[in-house]
Scaffold this active site. Sequence first.
Site, mmCIF file in Angstrom:
data_model
loop_
_atom_site.group_PDB
_atom_site.id
_atom_site.type_symbol
_atom_site.label_atom_id
_atom_site.label_comp_id
_atom_site.label_asym_id
_atom_site.label_seq_id
_atom_site.Cartn_x
_atom_site.Cartn_y
_atom_site.Cartn_z
ATOM 1 N N HIS A 14 0.798 -1.168 -0.349
ATOM 2 C CA HIS A 14 -0.227 0.189 -0.117
ATOM 3 C C HIS A 14 1.112 0.903 -0.105
ATOM 4 O O HIS A 14 0.977 2.257 0.907
ATOM 5 C CB HIS A 14 -0.732 0.038 1.288
ATOM 6 C CG HIS A 14 -2.143 0.632 0.833
ATOM 7 N ND1 HIS A 14 -2.577 2.035 -0.065
ATOM 8 C CD2 HIS A 14 -3.168 1.514 1.837
ATOM 9 C CE1 HIS A 14 -3.479 2.507 0.438
ATOM 10 N NE2 HIS A 14 -3.924 2.111 1.428
ATOM 11 N N ASP A 62 -3.521 -1.285 12.248
ATOM 12 C CA ASP A 62 -4.681 -1.302 11.536
ATOM 13 C C ASP A 62 -5.229 -2.507 11.968
ATOM 14 O O ASP A 62 -5.448 -3.081 13.609
ATOM 15 C CB ASP A 62 -3.488 -1.685 10.169
ATOM 16 C CG ASP A 62 -4.193 -2.211 9.324
ATOM 17 O OD1 ASP A 62 -5.803 -1.807 9.040
ATOM 18 O OD2 ASP A 62 -4.010 -2.157 7.716
ATOM 19 N N ARG A 120 -3.183 11.536 1.897
ATOM 20 C CA ARG A 120 -3.201 11.128 0.903
ATOM 21 C C ARG A 120 -3.713 11.522 0.041
ATOM 22 O O ARG A 120 -2.672 11.214 -0.894
ATOM 23 C CB ARG A 120 -4.943 10.123 1.383
ATOM 24 C CG ARG A 120 -4.500 8.928 2.450
ATOM 25 C CD ARG A 120 -3.905 7.655 1.697
ATOM 26 N NE ARG A 120 -3.601 7.448 0.730
ATOM 27 C CZ ARG A 120 -4.772 6.206 0.500
ATOM 28 N NH1 ARG A 120 -5.152 5.568 1.688
ATOM 29 N NH2 ARG A 120 -5.433 5.523 -0.054
#
Length: 317
Positions: free
Chosen positions: A141, A236, A304
Amino acid sequence: MSTIINKGKIIQQKDFLTLANVPPDSILELLKLASDIKSKWAANEEYVPLKGKTLGMIFEKSSTRTRVSFEVGMLQLGGHGLFLSSNDIQIGRGETVADTAKVLSQFVDGIMIRTFGHEKIEELAESATIPVINGLTDMFHPCQALADLMTIQEVKGKLAGLKMAYIGDGNNVVHSLMIACAKTGIDFSIACPAGYEPNKEIIEYAKKEAKQQGCEIVVTDSPTAAIEGADIVYADVWTSMGQEAENAVRLEAFKEYQINAELVKHAKEDYIFMHCLPAHREEEVTAEIIDGPHSVVFHQAGNRLHAQKAILVDLLQ
């Protein structure tokens, strides 16, 4: 007219599939570009280097942050992001990955894909004549890791010399974080139960990179050992997309790996808490921590947009 920030290729290759292929200096240059773009955005200064460009966005996994950030990013850069659900295009009905890549290469300027097996994105990139960006695979990722570095740099003022502790599953996010930290001089420790460690080849690769940058990679089964003296604490979910059938087993395996008030006592007093989201409060992290004063998870999510803008500008301009 907008000022051109990026005058040359940083990534130095057609595609952005993993940070393993991006040299340390190039990662820092990407972060600088992302910061410059964010500053222009904050000042409401026009910057539309991708005017007339189109990004095809293939989603085989659902998403909030990836879809919205890429679509908004393309719009703000003057281009257009085209959402392509696998249920709505022929790849979901048996068209080969190679054929899809060749067809899309006739229509759009770049492809972003969020999918399962990493081999699919490699095949897509090999057959496409346009840039392919990894929005997430089961192995990596990289867009998330780049946004994470950007956030750390903004909050802590530096990268090299810090320590990140990741508590949980050795998954795709860990693989990219481990590489990102190794290449930018951040000590990285992961605590996970036996059987849930990161990929061995990626660990070895990251250790070699870390040695060159003067930092270290540590894999342990002890959350306390991993988090000791950490500047950054990261979590996570314990069950990722595609692993739903394992949920009960995973909840049992990870029950001692929750980030809570007791565990973070071992981190530095000014630690920051990060999470790639979505989060399951009271599983991998307590609400007290993720919603508390040390948490930067929404700052992190916002970056992001800017980190991916840098990738888009570099590859598509």
